[in-house]
Write an enzyme that holds these catalytic residues in place. Structure first.
Site, PDB file in Angstrom:
ATOM      1  N   PHE A   1      10.219  13.735   4.473  1.00  0.00           N
ATOM      2  CA  PHE A   1       8.609  12.966   4.295  1.00  0.00           C
ATOM      3  C   PHE A   1       8.996  11.677   3.986  1.00  0.00           C
ATOM      4  CE2 PHE A   1       4.772  13.123   1.454  1.00  0.00           C
ATOM      5  CZ  PHE A   1       4.272  12.249   1.421  1.00  0.00           C
ATOM      6  N   MET A   2      10.495  11.117   3.725  1.00  0.00           N
ATOM      7  CA  MET A   2      10.803   9.820   3.140  1.00  0.00           C
ATOM      8  C   MET A   2      11.379   9.309   4.425  1.00  0.00           C
ATOM      9  SD  MET A   2      12.413   9.833  -0.323  1.00  0.00           S
ATOM     10  CE  MET A   2      11.128  10.479  -1.639  1.00  0.00           C
TER      11      MET A   2
ATOM     12  N   ARG B   1       7.924   5.054   6.782  1.00  0.00           N
ATOM     13  CA  ARG B   1       9.096   3.975   7.063  1.00  0.00           C
ATOM     14  C   ARG B   1       8.037   3.041   6.493  1.00  0.00           C
ATOM     15  NH1 ARG B   1      12.407   3.491  11.717  1.00  0.00           N
ATOM     16  NH2 ARG B   1      10.413   3.879  12.282  1.00  0.00           N
TER      17      ARG B   1
ATOM     18  N   GLU C   1      13.326  11.517  -8.346  1.00  0.00           N
ATOM     19  CA  GLU C   1      13.940  11.134  -9.218  1.00  0.00           C
ATOM     20  C   GLU C   1      15.526  10.990  -8.900  1.00  0.00           C
ATOM     21  OE1 GLU C   1      12.817  16.542  -9.548  1.00  0.00           O
ATOM     22  OE2 GLU C   1      14.476  16.412 -10.672  1.00  0.00           O
TER      23      GLU C   1
ATOM     24  N   GLY D   1      19.567  12.540  -8.685  1.00  0.00           N
ATOM     25  CA  GLY D   1      19.825  14.060  -9.435  1.00  0.00           C
ATOM     26  C   GLY D   1      21.841  12.950  -9.637  1.00  0.00           C
TER      27      GLY D   1
ATOM     28  N   ARG E   1      -4.123   3.353   6.542  1.00  0.00           N
ATOM     29  CA  ARG E   1      -3.411   3.759   8.016  1.00  0.00           C
ATOM     30  C   ARG E   1      -2.537   4.624   7.905  1.00  0.00           C
ATOM     31  NH1 ARG E   1      -1.772  -1.726  11.823  1.00  0.00           N
ATOM     32  NH2 ARG E   1      -1.808  -0.686  13.888  1.00  0.00           N
TER      33      ARG E   1
ATOM     34  N   HIS F   1      -0.989   7.607   9.795  1.00  0.00           N
ATOM     35  CA  HIS F   1      -0.546   8.362  10.610  1.00  0.00           C
ATOM     36  C   HIS F   1       0.370   9.445  10.239  1.00  0.00           C
ATOM     37  CE1 HIS F   1       2.857   7.012  13.624  1.00  0.00           C
ATOM     38  NE2 HIS F   1       3.744   7.021  12.980  1.00  0.00           N
TER      39      HIS F   1
ATOM     40  N   ARG G   1       2.841  15.371  10.547  1.00  0.00           N
ATOM     41  CA  ARG G   1       2.566  16.286   9.817  1.00  0.00           C
ATOM     42  C   ARG G   1       1.793  17.543   9.516  1.00  0.00           C
ATOM     43  NH1 ARG G   1       8.011  15.780  10.162  1.00  0.00           N
ATOM     44  NH2 ARG G   1       8.628  13.267   9.361  1.00  0.00           N
TER      45      ARG G   1
END
Lengths: 232, 232, 232, 232
Positions: D76-77, D80, D88, D90, D177, D181, D186
């Site tokens: 997911f990350m 950009r 969260e 750790g 937008r 994308h 996904r």
């Protein structure tokens, strides 16, 4: 022809509260679900600002409608990260004869060296000169523009002769973090850790935006001001 | 005063080869260390382009030096992601009297409806009109500018009267992915999957950039052209 | 199974010299064409850093190949602006049994409060515990992974059981500005204007990157260090 | 220990309506002030989507709270541009024993070649295998984690042994937008102009986000679906 010395800055919509900053920050530490809405957030926000934890300041949005000269829009849109724009098009619209002229509060004379310019008001003669020259140049340019349009020349071609002092309008959407970065560079402030030397015209826009921001997110703004006006 | 109809596009430095795209892609699958330099990369690059795996096209850089009218720079710098800019400053420099005027290849008349404009060359009378009006407007504006400078008015103030047809110069650094996105929007091509209608002047810049790109990364460019000129 | 305590950081290619910073900055003021290659750039670069003129530091690129545990890659790829990535895929490749274990220089015990943690080395018993537990957990996880693969389970499913201490490899491309921002947050330095508290493992990567950066752009690095290690 | 097969996707706040897209687009052509709120916007939004005018879709924001395994957060990350995250930690929190395990709808066996994998459900024996192996691996890993914590080892060190199937939680803020994308890459959809092959687990998150998006901005979503599910 209309001559203006002011900038229009309207907050069109927003989704920005101090509490959201705290909520986003707490997902890192105590979990978003356990957020207590009533809990004071001043300390947390000040800590995030001071230690440059920037991401919690991004989960919000502010949309501004701005009217300013093209030369200001040019500087404004150099800000890329966290900014979205839609601007009036000189290709699709006939541009209106609204132009910028400095008022008496605008210093006209620059002294000092590059990077550390100082400004002085200018003599009455210089002020009269600027008023006269601006008006004359704007009138001449706009007459040439409308003449070409009347003869069937495309707007996108004819606009070449229009000056960068003509007003444009645009939407700008940002978040609190990208806005603070913008403010740190486009306002002059003695308490700033990193002094900037923005052009006065974009600073007028920035100050109006800062006023809206201060109202929406007073705790975030206070932390920004207290920590050297550096974006986290 | 100098009138120009052309754009300057110089590739100042670069770090961009087709092989780099393959290297970056292979780290995902067979490990960067095991890359065989001599292995053909056409198939891999075409596959990446077609299936929109964009990130392997980002590990490279191209730095251009561009001279173009302010109105072109304005459109150019709306491209944010994967672009870096440095532009000549009208605050720190006295701007030189170099202005844009269309040559005979530039259609002057727009027909059709917004979003699907067509252009026609314009009559000889219209072409003479544009040449005359541009020259007259530019001369007048620049005279006002220099007069104000000679009387001590700050450059950043005096420039308000300068037209958007004045040339500026800037550095633009991008990577192959951000460049292809730019080309897909700023060139007109019948083979494009998504037709664009760029202003002719920025298209001139884009075409010159595409020529440099094609030379540096011929396989990537070929895959871009073959897959509808859509950036991956 | 291989246990590692180090990080791999290789500079794969680059296009980054101090002179490029000066060239980009000068386009703003004296014109790119008139740049004198032999002129000293120390003063200019220091001025740009101090007054936070960031864009001249973007016209360059550095591509690193990095091997580090998944937990480090996770923190690394939170850096978005001015960064490009390609990483080894656990969907397309069978991941190899290479895992991270702290060596004796890695403090194991955390004291103090959130945001201002201090670390202590840990007792010999604690060091033995970590070595033993890590090895045991890694072995068990990898056995489950390979068993599932041998029974035909898809790699992308089976990998769920692999620990974040497993090594991954990735390409990371940045420019000097985005790299300095990364370094300001991912290294700990007493001379920093804004102290950071990075996890030791990502700091090991950052320090190796800083060494490469210092070699390529010594004047830029010196100005970064001298001005509080704040990215411009 | 808790085993989950589902993803949590909550829309925490938003500032996103179809009308905003039209308002932003109209500033380009007829002026923002003259926008008529009641005017139908379907045609305009469909035109913007089809001709890839992307910027009007950026003046809005959606903030999601997501619970998903670390391997999903990792993919997911990688998004950009136009995304903001808070996750969260750790390092600051003791992670809870909540782990992902596929349910019966999740195909476990991969056939075909890279880039065009097909999936098959897997035999009952394979399904039992996965359930058993996942449980065993997760229990073992978490026991090692808690043992180390109980002996004073820092959380940021001990977490190395935790698997990428452990749940994490994060805030993700985007605009229409950047969301489109994300969805184009996904989710898997036969009507997509550019087919994607996302991992099923991130697709579960994406589909839940798409449902929220469709409710908030039905006209924009309809135009997205009709135009090949390509972000403008």
């Amino acid at each position: 022809m209309e001559l203006r010395s002011d900038m229009t800055v309207k907050l069109m919509k927003h989704n920005a509260r101090d509490a959201d900053v705290a909520t986003a920050a707490r997902v890192s530490t105590i979990g978003a679900e356990s957020m207590e809405p009533g809990k004071p957030v001043e300390g947390l926000i000040n800590y995030l600002m001071r230690d440059r934890h920037g991401s919690p300041f991004e989960h919000n949005s502010l949309t501004f409608y701005i009217e300013a000269p093209v030369m200001v829009a040019r500087e404004f849109m150099r800000h890329r990260a966290g900014w979205s724009y839609n601007e009036e098009s000189g290709r699709y619209r006939e541009l209106q004869p609204v132009f910028y002229t400095p008022d008496h509060s605008r210093p006209l004379v620059q002294v000092g060296r590059p990077g550390a310019y100082l400004f002085e008001p200018g003599s009455p003669a210089q002020q009269r000169l600027v008023t006269r020259e601006f008006r004359s140049a704007y009138l001449w340019a706009y007459e040439h523009y409308t003449l070409m349009l009347s003869r069937g020349i495309a707007r996108e071609v004819a606009r070449s002769v229009l000056p960068v002092g003509i007003y444009t309008s645009f939407y700008a959407t940002c978040n609190a973090r990208s806005l603070m970065h913008f403010l740190s560079l486009r306002t002059r402030d003695e308490k700033s850790a990193f002094p900037s030397f923005p052009q006065r015209e974009i600073e007028m826009v920035a100050q109006a935006m800062e006023n809206k921001f201060r109202t929406l997110m007073p705790i975030t703004h206070e932390a920004f001001a207290r920590n050297g006006r550096v974006a986290p």
